[in-house]
Design an enzyme around this catalytic site. Structure first.
Site, PDB file in Angstrom:
ATOM      1  N   GLY A  49       0.820  -1.215   0.000  1.00 55.46           N
ATOM      2  CA  GLY A  49       0.000   0.000   0.000  1.00 55.46           C
ATOM      3  C   GLY A  49       0.853   1.265   0.000  1.00 55.46           C
ATOM      4  O   GLY A  49       1.700   1.447   0.870  1.00 55.46           O
ATOM      5  N   ASN A  72      -3.079  -8.612  11.481  1.00 49.57           N
ATOM      6  CA  ASN A  72      -2.039  -7.597  11.395  1.00 49.57           C
ATOM      7  C   ASN A  72      -2.614  -6.209  11.555  1.00 49.57           C
ATOM      8  O   ASN A  72      -3.789  -5.967  11.254  1.00 49.57           O
ATOM      9  CB  ASN A  72      -1.279  -7.728  10.064  1.00 49.57           C
ATOM     10  CG  ASN A  72      -1.930  -6.922   8.949  1.00 49.57           C
ATOM     11  OD1 ASN A  72      -1.688  -5.716   8.813  1.00 49.57           O
ATOM     12  ND2 ASN A  72      -2.788  -7.568   8.169  1.00 49.57           N
ATOM     13  N   ILE A  74      -0.316  -3.401  10.531  1.00 50.71           N
ATOM     14  CA  ILE A  74       0.948  -2.779  10.107  1.00 50.71           C
ATOM     15  C   ILE A  74       0.793  -1.254  10.090  1.00 50.71           C
ATOM     16  O   ILE A  74       1.713  -0.521  10.463  1.00 50.71           O
ATOM     17  CB  ILE A  74       1.352  -3.273   8.684  1.00 50.71           C
ATOM     18  CG1 ILE A  74       1.396  -4.810   8.614  1.00 50.71           C
ATOM     19  CG2 ILE A  74       2.683  -2.656   8.246  1.00 50.71           C
ATOM     20  CD1 ILE A  74       2.416  -5.492   9.453  1.00 50.71           C
ATOM     21  N   CYS A 132      -9.528   2.017   4.634  1.00 47.36           N
ATOM     22  CA  CYS A 132      -8.891   2.969   5.533  1.00 47.36           C
ATOM     23  C   CYS A 132      -9.847   4.137   5.759  1.00 47.36           C
ATOM     24  O   CYS A 132     -10.702   4.409   4.911  1.00 47.36           O
ATOM     25  CB  CYS A 132      -7.539   3.434   4.998  1.00 47.36           C
ATOM     26  SG  CYS A 132      -7.418   3.482   3.219  1.00 47.36           S
ATOM     27  N   ILE A 193     -11.112 -10.458  -1.036  1.00 47.22           N
ATOM     28  CA  ILE A 193     -11.441  -9.534   0.023  1.00 47.22           C
ATOM     29  C   ILE A 193     -10.172  -8.959   0.670  1.00 47.22           C
ATOM     30  O   ILE A 193      -9.123  -9.593   0.629  1.00 47.22           O
ATOM     31  CB  ILE A 193     -12.271 -10.229   1.154  1.00 47.22           C
ATOM     32  CG1 ILE A 193     -11.504 -11.408   1.751  1.00 47.22           C
ATOM     33  CG2 ILE A 193     -13.625 -10.643   0.653  1.00 47.22           C
ATOM     34  CD1 ILE A 193     -12.181 -12.040   2.982  1.00 47.22           C
TER      35      ILE A 193
HETATM   36  C1  LIG Z   1       0.737  -8.225   6.660  1.00 54.93           C
HETATM   37  C2  LIG Z   1      -0.344  -7.789   5.720  1.00 54.93           C
HETATM   38  C3  LIG Z   1      -0.284  -6.528   5.139  1.00 54.93           C
HETATM   39  C4  LIG Z   1      -1.302  -6.116   4.258  1.00 54.93           C
HETATM   40  N1  LIG Z   1      -1.218  -4.868   3.666  1.00 54.93           N
HETATM   41  C5  LIG Z   1      -2.168  -4.478   2.773  1.00 54.93           C
HETATM   42  C6  LIG Z   1      -2.065  -3.213   2.111  1.00 54.93           C
HETATM   43  O1  LIG Z   1      -1.110  -2.467   2.276  1.00 54.93           O
HETATM   44  N2  LIG Z   1      -3.073  -2.874   1.249  1.00 54.93           N
HETATM   45  C7  LIG Z   1      -4.150  -3.703   1.012  1.00 54.93           C
HETATM   46  O2  LIG Z   1      -5.035  -3.346   0.224  1.00 54.93           O
HETATM   47  N3  LIG Z   1      -4.235  -4.916   1.607  1.00 54.93           N
HETATM   48  C8  LIG Z   1      -3.292  -5.319   2.474  1.00 54.93           C
HETATM   49  N4  LIG Z   1      -3.378  -6.562   3.068  1.00 54.93           N
HETATM   50  C9  LIG Z   1      -4.511  -7.454   2.731  1.00 54.93           C
HETATM   51  C10 LIG Z   1      -4.112  -8.508   1.692  1.00 54.93           C
HETATM   52  O3  LIG Z   1      -3.675  -7.900   0.498  1.00 54.93           O
HETATM   53  C11 LIG Z   1      -5.298  -9.483   1.392  1.00 54.93           C
HETATM   54  O4  LIG Z   1      -6.373  -8.746   0.856  1.00 54.93           O
HETATM   55  C12 LIG Z   1      -5.781 -10.227   2.634  1.00 54.93           C
HETATM   56  O5  LIG Z   1      -4.715 -10.548   3.494  1.00 54.93           O
HETATM   57  C13 LIG Z   1      -6.561 -11.509   2.284  1.00 54.93           C
HETATM   58  O6  LIG Z   1      -5.754 -12.428   1.590  1.00 54.93           O
HETATM   59  P1  LIG Z   1      -4.927 -13.626   2.323  1.00 54.93           P
HETATM   60  O7  LIG Z   1      -5.868 -14.287   3.280  1.00 54.93           O
HETATM   61  O8  LIG Z   1      -4.467 -14.503   1.209  1.00 54.93           O
HETATM   62  O9  LIG Z   1      -3.796 -12.967   3.040  1.00 54.93           O
HETATM   63  C14 LIG Z   1      -2.381  -6.988   3.958  1.00 54.93           C
HETATM   64  C15 LIG Z   1      -2.424  -8.269   4.545  1.00 54.93           C
HETATM   65  C16 LIG Z   1      -1.427  -8.675   5.405  1.00 54.93           C
HETATM   66  C17 LIG Z   1      -1.497 -10.060   5.998  1.00 54.93           C
END
Ligand SMILES: Cc1cc2nc3c(=O)[nH]c(=O)nc-3n(C[C@H](O)[C@H](O)[C@H](O)COP(=O)(O)O)c2cc1C
Length: 306
Positions: A49, A72, A74, A132, A193
């Site tokens: 992001g 998380n 972050i 956000c 999502i």
């Molecule tokens: C550590 C971490 C940081 C993330 N940072 C962002 C981000 O900066 N922008 C965003 O749109 N989604 C962010 N996400 C969400 C992921 O892109 C994703 O949509 C979400 O984790 C679901 O997929 P997953 O279960 O395969 O992780 C983040 C997820 C994690 C775990």
């Protein structure tokens, strides 16, 4: 050379060797994974992001493991768009991957500004992170209000020639309303999502585990929610869908295609196995071959609900 003929696809005019992408925030800028992954084999890398100004992120504990997943907070730590454009983008150009830049703002105008700044060669598409708060206007999360999600989409669309992907938040009562708002506002695709809001409490100290008190839940535990939402969105909009949420192997990915995703993104699973995306591509090839299916496109939305 790896043969991915059956996996080849295009999404919003972007040529993709495979429909397997990596989710924002879980794969850095892609370069960190170059030793484990053939980056050009991915459909794209949705980079961390990016915001107008650099962000330090949240203080305190930022990550905690949960049953079948993680949480998380972050806090969007990133070097800011100027550093991304001047340093990161020129550095990662050599990997020949589709770079999809995930952007976040604290006001509607931020998205327009970022979209305009990122309308440069080397950027394949813009992904709007609307999970956000609209700090400038009441603090409501953009992605929980269809009008605000539409306003953000329009602001970005107006200022860029790149495809705009609206990333939906699952923290809503009706994902169909949000998907439709995005489509009507001109989004070229939707992705979903993002993480589900959660909280964990240490029962000895009685304090929340995470520094930010609440955090975003991701990983295998969210997959059924994500599959359901992709299916609902697919039944609502005509624009392509990038499905994500808990994908850890090729079987999980097939589920998302059947639910209606034209491409998938892998997030949390990259932390467990940095080369998981390559295994997912191999597994998808195997699935298509054994089922005698010519193209991955032939299974999109083909769930049989009787
Ligand atoms: C550590 C971490 C940081 C993330 N940072 C962002 C981000 O900066 N922008 C965003 O749109 N989604 C962010 N996400 C969400 C992921 O892109 C994703 O949509 C979400 O984790 C679901 O997929 P997953 O279960 O395969 O992780 C983040 C997820 C994690 C775990």
């Amino acid at each position: 050379m790896i043969q991915d003929k059956a996996l080849h696809t295009t999404l919003c005019g972007i040529d993709m060797q495979t429909p397997v992408l990596t989710a924002s925030g879980t794969f850095g800028f892609g370069e960190e994974f170059a030793d484990f992954v053939d980056l050009s084999r991915l459909g794209g890398v949705m980079v961390k992001g990016t915001t107008l100004l650099p962000r330090r992120g949240n203080d305190g504990v930022r990550i905690t493991e949960t049953p079948q997943g993680m949480m998380n907070c972050i806090g969007l730590e990133n070097p800011g768009v100027d550093v991304f454009l001047k340093e990161t983008l020129p550095r990662i150009e050599k990997y020949k991957m589709n770079v999809i830049v995930n952007i976040s703002g604290s006001a509607v105008e931020d998205y327009g500004e970022l979209a305009a700044m990122l309308d440069v060669p080397g950027v394949a598409a813009i992904e709007l992170n609307v999970s956000c708060p609209n700090v400038k206007d009441g603090g409501i999360v953009f992605g929980t209000d269809p009008k605000m999600a539409a306003a953000v989409t329009e602001a970005a669309k107006k200022r860029t020639s790149k495809p705009v992907i609206l990333k939906l938040s699952p923290n809503v009562s009706d994902i169909k309303v949000m998907a439709k708002a995005g489509e009507d506002a001109g989004a070229d695709a939707i992705s979903l999502i993002n993480t589900l809001m959660g909280m964990e409490i240490n029962i000895e100290t009685r304090k929340p585990t995470l520094g930010n008190i609440t955090g975003g839940l991701s990983g295998p535990c969210v997959r059924p929610v994500a599959v359901r939402m992709v299916w609902e969105a697919h039944n609502t909009v005509k624009i392509p869908i990038i499905g994500m949420g808990g994908i850890s192997n090729w079987r999980d990915a097939v589920e998302f295609f059947l639910a209606g995703a034209s491409a998938v993104a892998v997030g949390t699973a990259n932390f467990v196995d940095p080369s998981v995306t390559m295994k997912i591509c191999d597994g998808l090839n195997f699935y298509l071959k054994t089922h005698k299916i010519k193209s991955i496109r032939d299974i999109v939305g083909k769930v049989d609900i009787g």
